[in-house]
Design an enzyme around this catalytic site. Structure first.
Site, PDB file in Angstrom:
ATOM      1  N   HIS A 144       0.790  -1.050  -0.096  1.00 26.11           N
ATOM      2  CA  HIS A 144      -0.147  -0.020  -0.083  1.00 26.11           C
ATOM      3  C   HIS A 144       0.953   1.112   0.339  1.00 26.11           C
ATOM      4  O   HIS A 144       0.325   2.186  -0.327  1.00 26.11           O
ATOM      5  CB  HIS A 144      -1.005   0.006   1.034  1.00 26.11           C
ATOM      6  CG  HIS A 144      -0.099   0.366   2.525  1.00 26.11           C
ATOM      7  ND1 HIS A 144       0.242  -1.059   3.142  1.00 26.11           N
ATOM      8  CD2 HIS A 144       0.045   1.377   3.388  1.00 26.11           C
ATOM      9  CE1 HIS A 144       0.804  -0.538   4.321  1.00 26.11           C
ATOM     10  NE2 HIS A 144       0.625   0.675   4.417  1.00 26.11           N
ATOM     11  N   HIS A 171       2.162   8.069  13.692  1.00 31.25           N
ATOM     12  CA  HIS A 171       1.301   6.895  13.905  1.00 31.25           C
ATOM     13  C   HIS A 171       1.803   5.733  14.712  1.00 31.25           C
ATOM     14  O   HIS A 171       3.065   5.662  14.584  1.00 31.25           O
ATOM     15  CB  HIS A 171       0.303   6.578  12.633  1.00 31.25           C
ATOM     16  CG  HIS A 171       1.325   5.815  11.516  1.00 31.25           C
ATOM     17  ND1 HIS A 171       2.500   6.681  10.824  1.00 31.25           N
ATOM     18  CD2 HIS A 171       1.397   4.693  10.906  1.00 31.25           C
ATOM     19  CE1 HIS A 171       2.954   5.858   9.800  1.00 31.25           C
ATOM     20  NE2 HIS A 171       2.610   4.733   9.872  1.00 31.25           N
TER      21      HIS A 171
END
Length: 274
Positions: free
Chosen positions: A122, A183
């Protein structure tokens, strides 16, 4: 001029895998920014796209994790995690001749690996999908994940080496760094976002002051932006290639439902670097 565009964007899997999970006020800002990025990419009229992306265990593991690896294939396939990101697998054109030329040029200044059999996850495919581009891609995978990631200043040197190489080409080249910002993937803190870190990094990235982050300690980076914060290495690479210039922020949005501080940005290209 060979470099006609320098861009950076987050690739949080939830952007396509869970697009309706966040409130629309959060998600729509990112989708609009990607649309604007697509328009700017098309307006630059590149012949090919150099994508600098992190590794997510698609190609390498703990037994062999190079700092940088350039894909030399004529064709690539991805995403490897298609169900996770809800993007159908497809073939992506490479550019083996120019990829080899890039690898040879960069290797004069920066140690790197090459691969003729690289898979896209991704990190590469989500931006390509949202940008709806069919451009040939030269991928550069940067270790942001395990072992000893390259020091931040060496990622900047990678960007400088990329630029000094492609500046001799007649082809029009666009650069895209993907990843970050803050994150904490697959951790109890997942969903936490280091907003203060993200804003300070973006301020430096967009105002030609990326040098203020080139000696940022890894433990401080991880404490303030999570393990996923190491992906700023791809943005720093793009800053080095662009010439540490001014830029435009198309969006910054903390999205807890996507567990990421998401950003999309454009850098001006320093013409004096040629």
């Amino acid at each position: 001029m060979s470099v006609v565009g320098a861009f950076a964007a987050s690739h949080a899997p939830g952007i396509t895998g869970r697009p309706s999970l966040p409130p629309a006020v959060e998600s729509e800002a990112i989708f609009r920014a990607y649309e604007e990025l697509r328009a700017r990419l098309e307006a630059a009229r590149p012949d090919l796209l150099v994508v600098v992306a992190p590794e997510h265990w698609a190609n390498f593991f703990l037994d062999n994790m190079p700092s940088y690896c350039i894909g030399l294939g004529e064709e690539f396939s991805g995403p490897t995690d298609e169900a996770f990101v809800n993007i159908p697998r497809r073939q992506v054109r490479g550019h083996a001749r120019l990829a080899r030329a890039l690898a040879q040029g960069v290797a004069a200044d920066v140690d790197l690996s090459t691969s003729e059999d690289m898979a896209f996850d991704h990190g590469v495919m989500l931006p390509l999908y949202l940008l709806r581009t069919e451009l040939p891609v030269i991928p550069i995978i940067v270790n942001c994940l395990a072992g000893m990631p390259a020091p931040l200043h060496r990622c900047h040197a990678l960007g400088v080496a990329i630029r000094s190489t492609v500046d001799h080409w007649p082809e029009r080249v666009a650069l895209l760094g993907t990843g970050g910002l803050s994150h904490w993937p697959a951790m109890p803190e997942s969903g936490q976002i280091g907003i203060d870190f993200d804003r300070r990094f973006l301020d430096a990235f967009l105002n030609g002051r990326i040098e203020s982050f080139l000696s940022y300690p890894n433990d401080k980076l991880e404490a303030e932006a999570g393990p996923g914060g190491h992906e700023i290495r791809t943005w720093i690479t793009i800053a080095g290639a662009a010439g540490d210039t001014q830029g435009s922020l198309l969006a910054y949005q903390p999205v807890p439902a996507w567990s990421t501080g998401c950003a999309v940005a454009v850098l001006e290209v320093d013409k004096g670097r040629q």
